[in-house]
Design a protein around this motif. Structure first.
Motif, PDB file in Angstrom:
ATOM      1  N   GLU A  86       0.824  -1.203   0.000  1.00  0.00           N
ATOM      2  CA  GLU A  86       0.000   0.000   0.000  1.00  0.00           C
ATOM      3  C   GLU A  86       0.861   1.257   0.000  1.00  0.00           C
ATOM      4  N   TYR A  87       1.938   1.229   0.787  1.00  0.00           N
ATOM      5  CA  TYR A  87       2.809   2.401   0.891  1.00  0.00           C
ATOM      6  C   TYR A  87       3.994   2.340  -0.062  1.00  0.00           C
ATOM      7  N   ASP A  88       4.200   1.162  -0.699  1.00  0.00           N
ATOM      8  CA  ASP A  88       5.393   0.966  -1.518  1.00  0.00           C
ATOM      9  C   ASP A  88       6.648   1.337  -0.736  1.00  0.00           C
ATOM     10  N   ASP A  89       6.757   0.766   0.449  1.00  0.00           N
ATOM     11  CA  ASP A  89       7.893   1.091   1.306  1.00  0.00           C
ATOM     12  C   ASP A  89       8.060   0.005   2.362  1.00  0.00           C
ATOM     13  N   LEU A 147       5.038   2.373  10.540  1.00  0.00           N
ATOM     14  CA  LEU A 147       3.692   2.461   9.971  1.00  0.00           C
ATOM     15  C   LEU A 147       2.831   1.266  10.356  1.00  0.00           C
ATOM     16  N   TYR A 148       3.474   0.163  10.718  1.00  0.00           N
ATOM     17  CA  TYR A 148       2.673  -0.997  11.097  1.00  0.00           C
ATOM     18  C   TYR A 148       1.820  -0.669  12.310  1.00  0.00           C
ATOM     19  N   GLY A 185      -7.101  11.152   7.843  1.00  0.00           N
ATOM     20  CA  GLY A 185      -6.276  12.326   7.557  1.00  0.00           C
ATOM     21  C   GLY A 185      -5.026  12.351   8.406  1.00  0.00           C
ATOM     22  N   GLN A 186      -5.162  11.956   9.688  1.00  0.00           N
ATOM     23  CA  GLN A 186      -3.999  11.933  10.565  1.00  0.00           C
ATOM     24  C   GLN A 186      -2.974  10.927  10.074  1.00  0.00           C
ATOM     25  N   LYS A 187      -3.442   9.792   9.569  1.00  0.00           N
ATOM     26  CA  LYS A 187      -2.535   8.765   9.065  1.00  0.00           C
ATOM     27  C   LYS A 187      -1.771   9.270   7.844  1.00  0.00           C
ATOM     28  N   GLU A 188      -2.486   9.948   6.934  1.00  0.00           N
ATOM     29  CA  GLU A 188      -1.820  10.489   5.752  1.00  0.00           C
ATOM     30  C   GLU A 188      -0.797  11.543   6.152  1.00  0.00           C
ATOM     31  N   ASP A 189      -1.159  12.381   7.144  1.00  0.00           N
ATOM     32  CA  ASP A 189      -0.214  13.391   7.617  1.00  0.00           C
ATOM     33  C   ASP A 189       1.033  12.735   8.193  1.00  0.00           C
TER      34      ASP A 189
END
Length: 375
Positions: A86-89, A147-148, A185-189
């Motif tokens: 999902e994050y390509d990381d 991120l996990y 939104g907080q997660k994207e930030d």
């Protein structure tokens, strides 16, 4: 090295376990890089200390570099990450799952899937990273890519329940769904912040009250006072952190192909090579800085000065300034400073075939941005 010695080193040196990496990703650690296959799951026999891991995707034609610093210690020898589509990381695993893979490594279940760190390149890496300490990483990269844990907290997925259970808990379900939606939104930030480098603000000019025009000109021509103000504000009066940021930005620029890091490296080099009075008051800063700058120039590709990124050739002017301020002053440890400056000039002539002493020797260093500090 016999098998017994090899087994001993395996349990003394660092290990980077990387799970589910995309095939044909270009993967590198420090100065080495490979195109990996299906079986690759990481690197073993990594010398303890700070390292830079970098990679790019075949699906993006290897145009975009990602990377992160990691530090291997005796207490934290085995670092485990997994590729997140999902994050390509790469993301961290939670402690329980990570520990299971650490155990697998200790009993040699993963040994055949791990590449060996190229020990013949380590000294080259160490010379451009020896000031990148925990203090430097905490200052420039305080938000780790965990991120996990974030995804686990904010995933917003509600377990399916029976109709009876849903009717009894419908209000709680609605509250949890609303909270999950709010946290998107907080997660994207957080993802954006996780890739942010918190570089120091580098002032190129300053204003000072109740001084003459001549004194103000001197303050801005000789940037010693600007440097000392910045050293106190940004680095807690520890010039080792300043040199560490020079190394950090250089690695991000050279291995990570990060343009903002090139600009930061450039600003810091211009600043330190424009401090005439600082050489007299703090010669130890330059004694430690010059070998770092030398090793960086030694590792820059020879086409650096003909690339559009660097065609203004600021490095040449910086070396000229450095030689002038270090060799023209009667200061302590003069011979050591002079010898180190001469090695810089020899390196410039050897690798870039450019003389420092030429017709433009009196030209000023031009800085594109104008930031100001108040003293």
């Amino acid at each position: 090295m016999n098998q017994e010695e090899a087994n001993l080193k395996i349990h003394q040196l660092g290990v980077l376990i990387l799970l589910e990496l995309p095939e044909k990703i270009q993967f590198g650690i420090d100065n080495s890089q490979w195109t990996i296959g299906k079986r690759f799951q990481g690197v073993k026999l990594i010398p303890l200390g700070t390292h830079y891991v970098h990679y790019s995707l075949a699906s993006e034609n290897h145009q975009y570099k990602l990377g992160f610093f990691c530090t291997f210690t005796t207490e934290n020898r085995i670092i485990v990450k997994r590729w997140n589509q999902e994050y390509d990381d790469l993301i961290d695993l939670d402690n329980e799952e990570a520990e299971s893979y650490r155990h697998s490594f200790r009993i040699f279940d993963l040994d055949c899937y791990l590449g060996v760190y190229p020990s013949n390149t380590y000294q080259t890496w160490a010379k451009v990273s020896n000031y990148i300490s925990k203090k430097v990483l905490d200052k420039l990269d305080p938000i780790q890519r965990k991120l996990y844990a974030l995804e686990k907290e904010y995933n917003g997925e509600i377990q399916q329940e029976s109709d009876d259970d849903q009717s009894e808990n419908s209000e709680q379900v609605r509250r949890e769904q609303a909270k999950a939606q709010q946290n998107v939104g907080q997660k994207e930030d957080f993802n954006i912040m996780a890739g942010t480098i918190y570089y120091s603000d580098v002032a190129t000019k300053c204003y000072k009250h109740k001084v003459s025009g001549q004194q103000l000109t001197q303050i801005n021509f000789d940037k010693s006072e600007i440097f000392l103000q910045m050293l106190k504000k940004e680095y807690f009066d520890d010039y080792n952190i300043f040199i560490g940021e020079i190394q950090y930005s250089f690695v991000k620029f050279l291995l990570g192909e990060h343009y903002d890091s090139f600009e930061q490296w450039k600003k810091l080099i211009i600043l330190i090579t424009s401090c005439d009075q600082l050489v007299k008051s703090n010669p130890e800063i330059f004694i430690d800085f010059i070998p770092v700058f030398y090793e960086q120039l030694a590792q820059i590709p020879q086409d650096f000065f003909i690339d559009p990124l660097s065609r203004n050739n600021f490095v040449k002017s910086c070396i000229k300034n450095l030689i002038e301020i270090c060799c023209d002053n009667e200061i302590g440890q003069q011979r050591k400073l002079t010898n180190r400056c001469m090695k810089l000039q020899e390196l410039l002539n050897k690798h870039f075939i450019q003389e420092v002493d030429d017709d433009d020797q009196d030209n000023p260093v031009v800085v594109d941005d104008f930031n100001f500090i108040q003293i």
